[in-house]
Every structure is written in C-alpha cells, then in structure tokens.
Design an enzyme around this catalytic site. Structure first.
Site, short mmCIF file in Angstrom:
data_model
loop_
_atom_site.label_atom_id
_atom_site.label_comp_id
_atom_site.label_asym_id
_atom_site.label_seq_id
_atom_site.Cartn_x
_atom_site.Cartn_y
_atom_site.Cartn_z
N HIS A 201 0.83 -1.20 0.00
CA HIS A 201 0.00 0.00 0.00
C HIS A 201 0.86 1.24 0.00
O HIS A 201 0.55 2.23 -0.65
CB HIS A 201 -0.89 0.02 1.24
CG HIS A 201 -2.02 -0.95 1.16
ND1 HIS A 201 -2.49 -1.64 2.23
CD2 HIS A 201 -2.76 -1.33 0.12
CE1 HIS A 201 -3.49 -2.41 1.85
NE2 HIS A 201 -3.67 -2.24 0.57
N ARG A 308 -5.41 -1.25 -14.15
CA ARG A 308 -5.16 -2.51 -13.43
C ARG A 308 -6.23 -2.66 -12.35
O ARG A 308 -6.12 -2.07 -11.27
CB ARG A 308 -3.79 -2.49 -12.77
CG ARG A 308 -2.62 -2.45 -13.72
CD ARG A 308 -1.33 -2.35 -12.92
NE ARG A 308 -0.15 -2.72 -13.67
CZ ARG A 308 0.71 -1.84 -14.17
NH1 ARG A 308 0.53 -0.56 -13.99
NH2 ARG A 308 1.78 -2.26 -14.84
N ARG A 344 -8.49 -3.81 -17.71
CA ARG A 344 -7.98 -5.19 -17.67
C ARG A 344 -8.74 -5.98 -16.61
O ARG A 344 -8.89 -5.52 -15.48
CB ARG A 344 -6.49 -5.17 -17.34
CG ARG A 344 -5.90 -6.56 -17.30
CD ARG A 344 -4.41 -6.53 -17.17
NE ARG A 344 -3.99 -6.20 -15.82
CZ ARG A 344 -2.72 -6.02 -15.45
NH1 ARG A 344 -1.77 -6.11 -16.37
NH2 ARG A 344 -2.40 -5.73 -14.22
N GLU A 443 1.87 -11.36 -22.95
CA GLU A 443 2.90 -11.31 -21.91
C GLU A 443 3.42 -12.69 -21.56
O GLU A 443 4.29 -12.85 -20.72
CB GLU A 443 2.36 -10.60 -20.65
CG GLU A 443 1.04 -11.09 -20.14
CD GLU A 443 0.47 -10.24 -19.00
OE1 GLU A 443 1.20 -9.40 -18.44
OE2 GLU A 443 -0.71 -10.44 -18.68
N ASN A 466 6.48 -6.17 -18.98
CA ASN A 466 7.02 -6.47 -17.64
C ASN A 466 7.02 -7.99 -17.43
O ASN A 466 8.00 -8.57 -16.96
CB ASN A 466 6.18 -5.82 -16.54
CG ASN A 466 6.05 -4.32 -16.71
OD1 ASN A 466 6.87 -3.72 -17.38
ND2 ASN A 466 5.03 -3.73 -16.13
N ASP A 467 5.89 -8.61 -17.76
CA ASP A 467 5.83 -10.06 -17.60
C ASP A 467 6.51 -10.79 -18.75
O ASP A 467 7.18 -11.80 -18.55
CB ASP A 467 4.37 -10.53 -17.49
CG ASP A 467 3.87 -10.39 -16.06
OD1 ASP A 467 4.62 -10.75 -15.14
OD2 ASP A 467 2.74 -9.90 -15.86
N ARG A 477 10.71 -10.82 -12.07
CA ARG A 477 10.82 -9.35 -12.23
C ARG A 477 10.99 -8.62 -10.90
O ARG A 477 11.39 -7.47 -10.88
CB ARG A 477 9.61 -8.81 -12.99
CG ARG A 477 8.31 -8.93 -12.25
CD ARG A 477 7.12 -8.70 -13.18
NE ARG A 477 6.42 -7.47 -12.90
CZ ARG A 477 5.22 -7.14 -13.39
NH1 ARG A 477 4.59 -7.98 -14.19
NH2 ARG A 477 4.66 -6.02 -13.09
N CYS A 514 2.26 -1.78 -23.10
CA CYS A 514 1.86 -1.13 -21.84
C CYS A 514 2.79 -1.49 -20.69
O CYS A 514 2.51 -1.15 -19.54
CB CYS A 514 0.42 -1.47 -21.49
SG CYS A 514 0.16 -3.21 -21.15
C1 PEP Z 1 3.02 -6.11 -17.88
O1 PEP Z 1 3.14 -7.27 -17.49
O2 PEP Z 1 3.81 -5.58 -18.68
C2 PEP Z 1 1.92 -5.26 -17.42
C3 PEP Z 1 1.72 -4.07 -17.95
O3 PEP Z 1 1.13 -5.71 -16.43
P1 PEP Z 1 1.57 -5.81 -14.89
O4 PEP Z 1 2.77 -4.93 -14.71
O5 PEP Z 1 0.38 -5.35 -14.12
O6 PEP Z 1 1.85 -7.27 -14.72
MG MG Z 2 1.57 -8.39 -16.54
#
Ligand code: PEP
Ligand code: MG
Length: 601
Positions: A201, A308, A344, A443, A466-467, A477, A514
C-alpha cells in the site's frame, strides 16, 4: 559517468533495490525507526477496570483519527486509497483483537500497553509464519493500527514525525500506509526502505504523491546515519550513500534536470503527439485508481491504455459487488481523457493476492493457477466484472483487456462468458454497451511466439513487457538478484517484440505496449522503430515521451531496425539507442540510464 565519478561512488556505497516510484533526489538522510520498540513491561499489578477503560478510550480515539483520515484521504486523494484506512478502522474494532487485549488485562492484571505489546508479539509470530507476500504485507497495516493505539495509550507524539525543516530522504526499515500518506505534508522528498514491494500500500500511495521511492535494500537502515547525503534514483532502484562530491553533483544535476524537464514538458500537454515527419503516436496512461486517471488527463495522455483492476479489489475490504465495480469503472471513465479506458480484468495470483480471497499454495505461483486461468475457472467472479465493465461502457469508450493469455482457446472461452453476460444484462433490462472491443495482453511467450494464431480472435493487443521479459528470460521481475536479466532491451526480447508488432500490423490489429519500457526513452525509440504507434505508460512519463516523439522522424528510425536486431548483446543496443537520444536531446538521453548501463548516468 567519468572514471573519477566512478571512484567517488565506490560500490560499497551503491545499493540496488526495487524501483518503486520514479524520480531522482539528493538530500540528507533522516532515519525513522518506524515502529517504536515495544515499551518495557510496566510494573504491576494494575487495576483491571482502569486499564480496560484506558484501552477502550484509546480505541475510541484511534477510531476517531481513522474516521477523519478516511474523509480527508477520500476527498484529497481518492475513495480507493481511503479504503486502506477503512480496513484499519475494521481492525481497531475487530472483536478477536479486542478480546485478546482485554483478556490479557483481566487475566494477568497488566497495563493496557503491556497487553497491546503482548498481543502484537503473538500476532507477529503468526504473520512471520505466513508464506505469502501479500498477506505478510498486511502485517504493516496491523502494525500501523497497533502503533496508533499505543500512541493514544502513552499519549506520545507520532514516532514518524520529522522535525527537520530541511528536505530529507526518509530511510526506514519499512513504512506504514498512514505514514506514507503524511509524507506529502512534511519535507520528505524521497523514501528508501529495507522492505517494500510494488504491491505494498505504501508504494501505491507514494507513487500517487510523486515521491521517488526505492525499496527492498537489505540493511540500508544500519548503513545510513542521520545527515548522510543520499542520492535516490527511483527510476532504476539505485541509492548512493555519501556519493562523494562528483557523483553528488552529477546526481544533483540529474535531479534538477528531472524537475526542470518535468516543469518544461508539462507545457506540451495540449500539443498533439506527432513525430517530426507528421506520424501520430498514441500516448496512453497506465492507472490504478481515479486519482491516476485525473493525473493522466492533466499531463495530456490521450487515453487510459491500462487500468489494473486488481488495485480496486485490493483496496476494498471484500470483493466489490457488481454495482460497486460499475460505479468505480464509471468514475474512471469520467476522469479519463475523452472517456477512453482499457479495463484489464482481474490479474490475480503471483504476487497479487486478495486477503479475503485465499489462494491455495503453489510451488511456482507465477507459473500457476493465476490471472485469466483462475478467472475462467471461476466464471461467476469473471462475469460480474465483465457485466460491470459493459455497464460502465455506455458512458465512454471502454475496452476489455484479458491478462496472461496463453492460447486461443482461452480467448474463445472468455468471449463465450462475455456473450452470456450480455444476454443476462439484456434479460434483466440493465443498460450496457454491446460494442466493447476485446483485447489480450501478450505477456506469455506462447502468445508472443504464435501471435498469428490469436489475432483472428481479438480486436486489439497490448504487449505486457514487464511479464513478457520475466517469462522470456526466466527471471523473476521482483527479484533484485536477477534484475540484470530483466532488460527489455536484450536481443531475445527485442526480436520477439519485433515479431509481434509486425504480425499485428500485417493483420491490421491495433497493438500497443503497456509495460514499463513504454515510458523509457531508449526503449520507446526501439519500439517506434519497430513500427509501434501506441504506447501506454505511467502518467508521469507522458510529457517526456511526447517531447521525444516530437523530435523523432519515423523515416530515420526505420534505418535502425537491422542495426538493433543484429546486436548480440543488450549493451550494444543500449549504446545505439543512447546515441540516437544524444543526437536529439542530451537531457532526454541522460534521463534514461537503464539497469544494463548504470555507469552512463
Ligand atoms: C506487464 O506485465 O507488462 C503489465 C503491464 O502488467 P503488470 O505490470 O500489471 O503485470
Ligand atoms: Mg503483466
């Protein structure tokens, strides 16, 4: 950085942690022992009736504080953030907790403080045995509540009060949510913690306050003394203690540039996002709540590219009902630029867990029964969310985005549930939008490699780098030990991205990125060179990337593709992109030091 500067920042002073909230700052450290050590046991025996009434009075005062706090947070920051304190209010009134404390007072004739301390120690044992990051983070909330009670019992000043009238970087083992909230009122310009993760948080609130935050640096508390100069780079998760005059001045320069650039760039918010040769580039924003949606509109984002929804669920004390979800999505649509929002569906699992929705333990949670896999297995849950999104869709232009898609069958099943949700809404006579495009996050490597098998089934694609990076590189990550592998500019990742972008263009399916890389200048250049025309990023990065877009020509970028894709090492790619940026604008180049090349700061 020159060799001289490298020397002055000897590696012992350089600490790497998690980049929790971006920004750069250099200021003296101010250490805060977040939770006051348990007061030594007070002598006794104590009058039970007196201690019970002192405890009761403290609970009332704590509840009154929290009620004020909820009101203030909800009007100044947002209703979702205020739910954190709503959950604290529940804890202060929790029957099991109150019975535990009062039982100890009555049985042992101890003071109320002592009873609270013993209860805390007992709960600590229970929490430390929990093997679940999210639930363990809820320990922070419990500590926050206990600390508040203790302060009322001993009538002491808040431990976190920062008396300095100078700007300071707060250094703590951990930060409690209510403390994070008070940071904005004081002269705290950055935060460094031993614990902390992106889902805490505290991190969520710090980000919305725009403070640079680096977390997850073990032993930093003991490595720093009050007044030590400390440089915090919240973009790369780097902290330098007593950097030495040259590195300090390099970081101060970066800090000034960051602030100046932010001030200067914000003026571009009404300008269109087009390249120097007239190609339009969509710059959308990633958000977690209404306050972020407002921030996105203020900085000139053209849409919300990723909402998100996990955060809506995490901030809520229980699963939000369909009506509550509809109201939240409507509030986001109202605040969003042009009412464009890509929502999402719940991306739970891995590190994102709801305290009220227990998930069975798995040996590989990131590869387990998570996200869309779980959603499709619990269609009731999924359908309520979809119904709420469709209902909110009548207000603006809303799109549904499915996370963690691995196969086309998953999309087909999701479509079937969405069709059922529409039929139900129509039967019930509830107004909804029947025209809500359906997209997928790419992803998971299987979706990226076989992208052509999925495109017929979807209206748009959003690449979650990111994933995708963590799964392609087999490197968690959030694990600082393997962060060197999680570089979106590594050859393997870029080849896959190029292939996905090209396939989407060939099949004329809208595609965006994204992941965090979309908001970083070097990687944005690579993505634009690969033909991408839509980027979605944290609102704070929109002005910077728009500035970059204005100075780029797509004709010039096309020539980079072969050069980038023929590199064998990430470093070579960083160098190519860095030199492109330096040609355009040295300040933008210096604002993007990637983890693969920190020495270039
Ligand atoms: C990602 O995985 O790139 C993404 C945008 O989603 P999150 O960071 O919420 O996993
Ligand atoms: Mg993701």
């Amino acid at each position: 950085m020159t060799n001289e500067q490298n020397k002055s920042s000897s590696p012992r002073n350089v600490h790497r942690g998690m980049a929790i909230s971006p920004g750069i700052v250099v200021a003296p450290a101010y250490r805060v022992e977040t939770v006051s050590p348990l007061a030594p046991s007070t002598a006794g025996p104590f009058e039970v009736a007196d201690e019970l009434s002192r405890f009761e009075a403290a609970c009332h005062k704590a509840a009154a504080d929290l009620t004020d706090l909820i009101e203030r947070v909800s009007s100044e920051i947002g209703a979702e953030e205020s739910r954190i304190f709503q959950s604290h209010l529940f804890m202060v009134r929790d029957r099991a907790f109150i019975q535990k404390v009062t039982g100890l007072i009555a049985e042992h004739h101890i003071s109320a403080e002592d009873a609270v301390n013993r209860t805390q120690a007992e709960y600590e044992q229970i929490f430390s045995a929990i093997d679940d990051d999210y639930l363990r983070e809820r320990w922070d909330d419990l500590l926050d509540v206990v600390e508040r009670l203790r302060q009322h019992l001993v009538e002491s000043a808040p431990v976190e009060s920062v008396r300095s009238d100078q700007s300071v970087v707060l250094v703590a083992r951990e930060i409690l949510p209510s403390q994070t909230l008070r940071l904005g009122e004081r002269h705290i310009v950055g935060v460094v913690t031993e614990r902390g993760s992106r889902t805490s948080h505290a991190a969520i609130i710090a980000r919305s306050l725009g403070l640079p935050v680096v977390g997850g640096i073990p032993d930093i508390f003991n490595a720093v003394r009050n007044g030590d100069m400390i440089a915090v780079d919240g973009r790369d998760g780097i902290v330098i203690v007593n950097p030495g005059p040259e590195a300090e001045s390099a970081y101060r320069k970066l800090e000034r540039e960051f602030v100046d650039l932010k001030d200067k760039l914000i003026h571009n918010r009404h300008e269109p996002s087009v390249t120097s040769n007239g190609v339009a580039i969509e710059l959308a924003a990633n958000i977690n709540n209404v306050a972020d949606a407002k921030a996105a509109a203020d900085v000139g984002a053209t849409a919300i590219g990723l909402f998100r929804t996990e955060y809506l669920f995490m901030m809520h004390p229980s699963i939000p009902t369909e009506d509550e979800q509809t109201a939240s999505y409507r509030a986001i649509v109202d605040a969003a630029p042009k009412g464009h929002v890509t929502i999402r569906t719940l991306d739970l699992g891995g590190d994102k867990i709801l305290p009220y929705f227990p998930i069975e333990k798995e040996s590989n949670p990131f590869l387990g029964f998570r996200s869309i896999r779980r959603a499709l297995a619990h269609p009731e849950f999924f359908k309520h969310q979809v119904r709420a999104i469709l209902r909110a869709g009548i207000e603006g232009r809303v799109r549904i985005l499915l996370p963690m898609i691995s196969t086309v069958e998953e999309i087909e099943i999701a479509r079937e549930f969405i069709a059922q949700a529409k039929d139900e809404l129509a039967r019930e006579g509830l107004p909804f939008s029947s025209d809500v495009p359906l997209g997928i996050m790419v992803e998971v490597p299987s979706a990226a490699v076989a992208i052509d098998t999925l495109l017929d089934a979807v209206d748009f694609v959003s690449i979650g780098t990111n994933d995708l990076v963590q799964y392609l590189m087999a490197a968690d990550r959030d694990n600082p030990n393997v962060a060197y592998l999680c570089d979106p500019l590594s050859p393997a990742v870029l080849r896959v991205l190029y292939q996905v972008i090209q396939a989407c263009r060939k099949y004329e399916v809208d595609v965006a990125v994204c992941g965090e890389m979309a908001g970083r200048p070097r990687s944005a250049v690579a993505l634009l060179a690969f033909g991408l025309r839509s980027l979605s990023m944290g609102p704070a990065f929109v002005p910077l990337i728009k500035e970059l877009v204005h100075s780029l020509s797509t004709n010039r970028l096309i020539g980079l593709v072969d050069e980038i894709l023929s590199q064998k090492k990430a470093l070579g790619i960083h160098q190519i992109l860095n030199s492109v940026l330096s040609e355009i604008d040295a300040s933008i180049a210096r604002l993007d030091a990637g983890p693969a090349d920190p020495s270039s700061i």
